[in-house]
Design a protein around this motif. Structure first.
Motif, PDB file in Angstrom:
ATOM      1  N   VAL A 142       0.839  -1.191   0.000  1.00 23.80           N
ATOM      2  CA  VAL A 142       0.000   0.000   0.000  1.00 23.80           C
ATOM      3  C   VAL A 142       0.876   1.244   0.000  1.00 23.80           C
ATOM      4  O   VAL A 142       0.616   2.206  -0.696  1.00 23.80           O
ATOM      5  N   ALA A 191       2.076   2.491  -3.402  1.00 24.05           N
ATOM      6  CA  ALA A 191       1.055   2.770  -4.410  1.00 24.05           C
ATOM      7  C   ALA A 191       1.442   3.995  -5.237  1.00 24.05           C
ATOM      8  O   ALA A 191       2.051   4.930  -4.729  1.00 24.05           O
ATOM      9  N   PRO A 192       1.078   4.009  -6.517  1.00 32.73           N
ATOM     10  CA  PRO A 192       1.408   5.159  -7.361  1.00 32.73           C
ATOM     11  C   PRO A 192       0.685   6.422  -6.905  1.00 32.73           C
ATOM     12  O   PRO A 192      -0.332   6.358  -6.223  1.00 32.73           O
ATOM     13  N   ASN A 198      -1.204   8.477  -8.362  1.00 36.76           N
ATOM     14  CA  ASN A 198      -2.571   8.698  -8.821  1.00 36.76           C
ATOM     15  C   ASN A 198      -3.556   7.689  -8.227  1.00 36.76           C
ATOM     16  O   ASN A 198      -4.709   7.659  -8.613  1.00 36.76           O
ATOM     17  N   ALA A 199      -3.121   6.871  -7.274  1.00 32.19           N
ATOM     18  CA  ALA A 199      -3.993   5.875  -6.645  1.00 32.19           C
ATOM     19  C   ALA A 199      -4.914   6.551  -5.636  1.00 32.19           C
ATOM     20  O   ALA A 199      -4.701   7.698  -5.239  1.00 32.19           O
ATOM     21  N   ASP A 200      -5.956   5.834  -5.243  1.00 36.09           N
ATOM     22  CA  ASP A 200      -6.852   6.343  -4.217  1.00 36.09           C
ATOM     23  C   ASP A 200      -6.070   6.614  -2.941  1.00 36.09           C
ATOM     24  O   ASP A 200      -5.065   5.954  -2.666  1.00 36.09           O
ATOM     25  N   VAL A 216      -4.689   6.534   0.791  1.00 35.59           N
ATOM     26  CA  VAL A 216      -4.493   5.424   1.712  1.00 35.59           C
ATOM     27  C   VAL A 216      -5.373   5.637   2.932  1.00 35.59           C
ATOM     28  O   VAL A 216      -5.430   6.734   3.488  1.00 35.59           O
ATOM     29  N   THR A 232      -7.878   8.702   6.757  1.00 33.58           N
ATOM     30  CA  THR A 232      -7.423   8.823   5.378  1.00 33.58           C
ATOM     31  C   THR A 232      -6.285   9.834   5.353  1.00 33.58           C
ATOM     32  O   THR A 232      -6.414  10.923   5.947  1.00 33.58           O
ATOM     33  N   SER A 254      -4.212  15.301   2.257  1.00 29.31           N
ATOM     34  CA  SER A 254      -3.275  15.833   1.261  1.00 29.31           C
ATOM     35  C   SER A 254      -2.958  17.283   1.513  1.00 29.31           C
ATOM     36  O   SER A 254      -3.521  17.973   2.247  1.00 29.31           O
TER      37      SER A 254
END
Length: 124
Positions: free
Chosen positions: A18, A21-22, A24-26, A28, A121, A124
């Motif tokens: 996880v 993850a790139p 552009n992924a959802d 975490v 979550t 950002s």
């Protein structure tokens, strides 16, 4: 005991996947119930997974109709066990507020986080 070790190893592997993850992924997420060790690796026997230090949005875990899940809350702890019945270990707490964004900052000096009917979550 071997099942517990296998589950912890699988959780650690999943956590590493996880984390990789790139971009552009959802986002975490962590939750909705359990104790998470803060840092790269969960301490054996005390936590089910690990969570990196950082800022997280706190959301009430979804429930099925009639939406009567108990209110969600989180605890930040300076030692194990990380639970409400060990108040000397609790260094911060908060609730999930439905329909209003709330946040928690998990510090690198924290030892554990306990999640109870909440999902964190990465903010950002």
């Amino acid at each position: 005991m071997n099942r517990v070790r296998s589950a912890l190893a699988a959780g650690a592997l999943l956590s590493s996947l996880v984390a990789a993850a790139p971009a552009n992924a959802d986002p975490v997420t962590y939750g909705s119930n359990g104790v998470f060790g803060v840092g790269a690796e969960a301490p054996e026997g005390w936590a089910t997974a690990s969570i990196p230090a950082g800022r997280y949005r706190v959301d009430q875990s979804p429930s099925m109709y009639p939406y009567l899940s108990p209110p969600g809350f989180w605890l930040r702890c300076n030692n194990f066990p990380c639970a409400g019945n060990f108040p000397a270990h609790i260094i911060g707490s908060g609730e999930a507020v439905r329909d209003q964004p709330t946040f928690v900052d998990i510090l690198p000096t924290d030892v554990a986080v306990s999640l109870n009917n909440v999902t964190l979550t990465v903010a950002s």
